[in-house]
Enzyme design. Structure first.
Site, PDB file in Angstrom:
ATOM      1  N   CYS A  79     -10.036   5.674   0.823  1.00 52.15           N
ATOM      2  CA  CYS A  79      -9.475   6.960   1.263  1.00 52.15           C
ATOM      3  C   CYS A  79     -10.774   8.038   1.241  1.00 52.15           C
ATOM      4  CB  CYS A  79      -8.215   7.556   1.186  1.00 52.15           C
ATOM      5  SG  CYS A  79      -7.683   8.622   2.475  1.00 52.15           S
ATOM      6  N   HIS A 203      -4.848   3.129   1.133  1.00 53.78           N
ATOM      7  CA  HIS A 203      -4.716   3.266  -0.221  1.00 53.78           C
ATOM      8  C   HIS A 203      -3.928   1.842  -0.471  1.00 53.78           C
ATOM      9  CE1 HIS A 203      -4.987   7.417  -0.713  1.00 53.78           C
ATOM     10  NE2 HIS A 203      -4.790   7.624   0.610  1.00 53.78           N
ATOM     11  N   GLU A 205      -3.856   0.941  -3.776  1.00 51.46           N
ATOM     12  CA  GLU A 205      -3.118   1.291  -4.935  1.00 51.46           C
ATOM     13  C   GLU A 205      -1.765   1.732  -4.854  1.00 51.46           C
ATOM     14  OE1 GLU A 205      -4.951   5.337  -3.516  1.00 51.46           O
ATOM     15  OE2 GLU A 205      -5.319   3.241  -3.393  1.00 51.46           O
TER      16      GLU A 205
END
Length: 254
Positions: A79, A203, A205
């Site tokens: 991002c 994302h 994560e």
């Protein structure tokens, strides 16, 4: 085993470190230029790109980050991190922001819109599935997300996403000849690799699916001459179909 640095100025650095830990890999927070000397690879997390750039400039990190990239060490930007790594960024605030560069692409900073236009989508990821196994798609979480509008010849596209034609027209920075050639719609690029640079507009994560992190770890291990095998990664078993973290109720972008 290579140690992975995670730029910890702002944004989702804790989530990246937690994902690395689930794979049995040590992640360390990076806030000062000299700390980069102790790691063999680096993740630049998602967050607010303008704020991250101001903090990086305050800590005099830009020269060290650029040198890290120029040395060919593996770097992954998610991002806001993708914006950092792009050679060119559009759709920025007045005055723009500093970039690290190294990734031959043009990124539109907020292509998909504001916070309330955040969304989730299942992305076809044949390269990731080929290397890491699992489903042929990855659930991408896009939060005030950028998109890659142009990529150079050495950039490998790992994932793209269809958008309607009017979305291209709304993007005043979109390449004019592509506007003219587009018909009912088109695709923007949301994941790429160029040599030792990896970039994702979404994302990973924030999900329980650690395949992107495993993919990057293998890039890191290969860079330091280690054999990237299952014995070196010691990943935790994750059933991404049944044990996935609860999804936030975000709409699919249309």
């Amino acid at each position: 085993m290579a140690v992975v640095g995670v730029l910890a100025l702002q944004g989702s650095f804790n989530e990246h470190i937690a994902a690395l830990r689930r794979l049995g890999v040590k992640g360390v927070e990076i806030r000062k230029p000299e700390q980069l000397q102790s790691v063999s690879s680096l993740i630049i997390p998602g967050g607010e790109s303008t704020t991250m750039a101001k903090l990086a400039e305050y800590h005099n990190l830009f020269p060290a980050l650029r040198e890290f990239v120029e040395m060919g060490k593996p770097v992954w930007g998610t991002c806001a991190g993708l914006i950092f790594l792009a050679n060119k960024a559009t759709g920025q605030k007045t005055g723009g922001q500093k970039l690290v560069g190294g990734l031959d692409c043009t990124v539109h900073r907020n292509f998909f819109g504001s916070q309330i236009q955040s969304f989730e989508a299942d992305l076809p990821v044949p390269e990731l599935a080929s290397k890491e196994g699992g489903p042929e798609t990855f659930r991408g979480i896009f939060i005030r997300a950028p998109a890659i509008l142009e990529a150079g010849p050495e950039v490998q596209v790992l994932a793209d996403y269809p958008v309607p034609f009017n979305k291209f027209l709304d993007s005043d920075s979109f390449i004019e000849d592509k506007k003219e050639n587009a018909e009912e719609g088109g695709k923007v690029i949301v994941a790429v690799r160029q040599g030792n640079i990896l970039g994702t507009a979404f994302h990973p994560e924030l999900t329980a699916d650690t395949r992107w992190h495993s993919y990057f770890i293998k890039m890191s291990n290969a860079n330091v001459g280690e054999e990237a095998s299952s014995s070196s990664l010691v990943p935790a078993e994750v059933d991404i179909t049944s044990n996935q973290q609860p999804r936030s109720d975000l709409p699919i972008f249309q």
